[in-house]
Design a protein around this motif. Sequence first.
Motif, PDB file in Angstrom:
ATOM      1  N   TRP A 214       0.844  -1.190   0.000  1.00  0.00           N
ATOM      2  CA  TRP A 214       0.000   0.000   0.000  1.00  0.00           C
ATOM      3  C   TRP A 214       0.880   1.241   0.000  1.00  0.00           C
ATOM      4  O   TRP A 214       2.011   1.226   0.489  1.00  0.00           O
ATOM      5  CB  TRP A 214      -0.912   0.023   1.225  1.00  0.00           C
ATOM      6  N   HIS A 215       0.352   2.317  -0.551  1.00  0.00           N
ATOM      7  CA  HIS A 215       1.088   3.580  -0.558  1.00  0.00           C
ATOM      8  C   HIS A 215       0.378   4.576   0.358  1.00  0.00           C
ATOM      9  O   HIS A 215      -0.780   4.927   0.130  1.00  0.00           O
ATOM     10  CB  HIS A 215       1.176   4.164  -1.978  1.00  0.00           C
ATOM     11  N   PHE A 216       1.096   5.020   1.408  1.00  0.00           N
ATOM     12  CA  PHE A 216       0.494   5.914   2.398  1.00  0.00           C
ATOM     13  C   PHE A 216       1.056   7.320   2.260  1.00  0.00           C
ATOM     14  O   PHE A 216       2.212   7.511   1.863  1.00  0.00           O
ATOM     15  CB  PHE A 216       0.759   5.384   3.814  1.00  0.00           C
ATOM     16  N   GLU A 217       0.236   8.277   2.618  1.00  0.00           N
ATOM     17  CA  GLU A 217       0.663   9.671   2.595  1.00  0.00           C
ATOM     18  C   GLU A 217      -0.088  10.439   3.669  1.00  0.00           C
ATOM     19  O   GLU A 217      -1.151   9.998   4.137  1.00  0.00           O
ATOM     20  CB  GLU A 217       0.403  10.302   1.216  1.00  0.00           C
ATOM     21  N   PHE A 218       0.467  11.574   4.045  1.00  0.00           N
ATOM     22  CA  PHE A 218      -0.151  12.403   5.084  1.00  0.00           C
ATOM     23  C   PHE A 218      -0.580  13.720   4.452  1.00  0.00           C
ATOM     24  O   PHE A 218       0.253  14.540   4.071  1.00  0.00           O
ATOM     25  CB  PHE A 218       0.830  12.647   6.234  1.00  0.00           C
ATOM     26  N   ARG A 219      -1.882  13.905   4.330  1.00  0.00           N
ATOM     27  CA  ARG A 219      -2.433  15.103   3.699  1.00  0.00           C
ATOM     28  C   ARG A 219      -2.664  16.196   4.740  1.00  0.00           C
ATOM     29  O   ARG A 219      -3.110  15.921   5.861  1.00  0.00           O
ATOM     30  CB  ARG A 219      -3.760  14.761   3.019  1.00  0.00           C
ATOM     31  N   VAL A 220      -2.367  17.435   4.351  1.00  0.00           N
ATOM     32  CA  VAL A 220      -2.498  18.557   5.285  1.00  0.00           C
ATOM     33  C   VAL A 220      -3.441  19.606   4.703  1.00  0.00           C
ATOM     34  O   VAL A 220      -3.687  19.651   3.490  1.00  0.00           O
ATOM     35  CB  VAL A 220      -1.125  19.199   5.585  1.00  0.00           C
ATOM     36  N   THR A 221      -3.968  20.444   5.578  1.00  0.00           N
ATOM     37  CA  THR A 221      -4.841  21.533   5.152  1.00  0.00           C
ATOM     38  C   THR A 221      -3.999  22.658   4.552  1.00  0.00           C
ATOM     39  O   THR A 221      -2.774  22.713   4.723  1.00  0.00           O
ATOM     40  CB  THR A 221      -5.649  22.061   6.335  1.00  0.00           C
ATOM     41  N   SER A 222      -4.659  23.582   3.876  1.00  0.00           N
ATOM     42  CA  SER A 222      -3.942  24.721   3.282  1.00  0.00           C
ATOM     43  C   SER A 222      -3.306  25.586   4.365  1.00  0.00           C
ATOM     44  O   SER A 222      -2.235  26.160   4.159  1.00  0.00           O
ATOM     45  CB  SER A 222      -4.921  25.552   2.437  1.00  0.00           C
ATOM     46  N   GLU A 223      -3.946  25.654   5.527  1.00  0.00           N
ATOM     47  CA  GLU A 223      -3.374  26.423   6.636  1.00  0.00           C
ATOM     48  C   GLU A 223      -2.104  25.754   7.160  1.00  0.00           C
ATOM     49  O   GLU A 223      -1.102  26.427   7.435  1.00  0.00           O
ATOM     50  CB  GLU A 223      -4.409  26.551   7.753  1.00  0.00           C
TER      51      GLU A 223
END
Length: 346
Positions: A214-223
Amino acid sequence: ICFGLPDGEPSAPLKDRWADILNAALIGPQSTRIVDTGITLSTIGDFAKRNDDGSFLFENQKTVEEFSTKGMTTSLRAALNQHKGASLLGKLRWLSEANVLQQSIAYGDYTAELVADTLYDAGTKSLKIDDKPLSLLKQRALLAMQSNPVLARNVVVLAMRRAIADSLGGSEKAKAKNYKQTYYGLALQDFRGPQACIEATHSADKLKELFANWHFEFRVTSEQKQSADFAKCPLEYEPDPAALASRPPAMGSGAAVSLSLGNDFYVLLPSPPVLSTGLFEQSDSLRLALAYRDRLSQAIIDRNMGETINSLRDEAGKPLTTRELRDVAFGVVNDGWDWQTRRKSN
């Protein structure tokens, strides 16, 4: 709705019925108001006699007020014997069942199982979406997930549970180990914050140990993206409100599994309790549809209670006496009232 003939004879499911249901326009939110109004009218309408021309003649107020003490008049009995209220509730039941069916198709477990069956690969223990070219069925499955975040999250829960079960040698062994809830919780704790976006920190090692392909990533808000700490993290997807073409809905921020295939598509990871129990997420619209179906079913039960009590028989098969029927009715009313008004424990 799904199979059978109008006259009640058994038959195989109709070939094109599934496509017809999928292509039908969604029943709107006004259906709940229709059910609310219909339940009230089902009682009011019984106090009116329907004439041959379709008009209604309502009983006067005094007759209704004296009903509990003096009994039914001839005209009131004739009005009640038309069973207009029960007929209306029966039609409303079709509406509520159709609404539940549509919402279940969009958000229910059956559709999630179908998509998971289409995309999950037991060999890699992952959602296999790197086929070239991707089959039409897989394209449709991914499109359904992309346009429906609730469905997407349910599919990911199913696929992750299957991956853990396959790695442990079956679902029974996975249940015995609670689907590695504790270790998965530790993996999520490692894979968060700025370090989740830097490979050198090895913050995803535990996740990759559980889900190797699996490929994991950590998404963040624009702030968050404006901070130097999160500069290397990918930005969460949000649809452009100015875009003329339809866009997938927002997908949120946090730890996620990427299902990209050349576009910005990912699904947030479930919490450890959700993964260990396999708890399905329900949309507000599905919960509301289920609640109104139950409310309508209760109204139908209440409406038929009198006839049900009158049909009771004793052990010898003889009809109950008037006194016995009154005792049963009294007990039902009091027990029912006590249940509805009982104090709930904290």
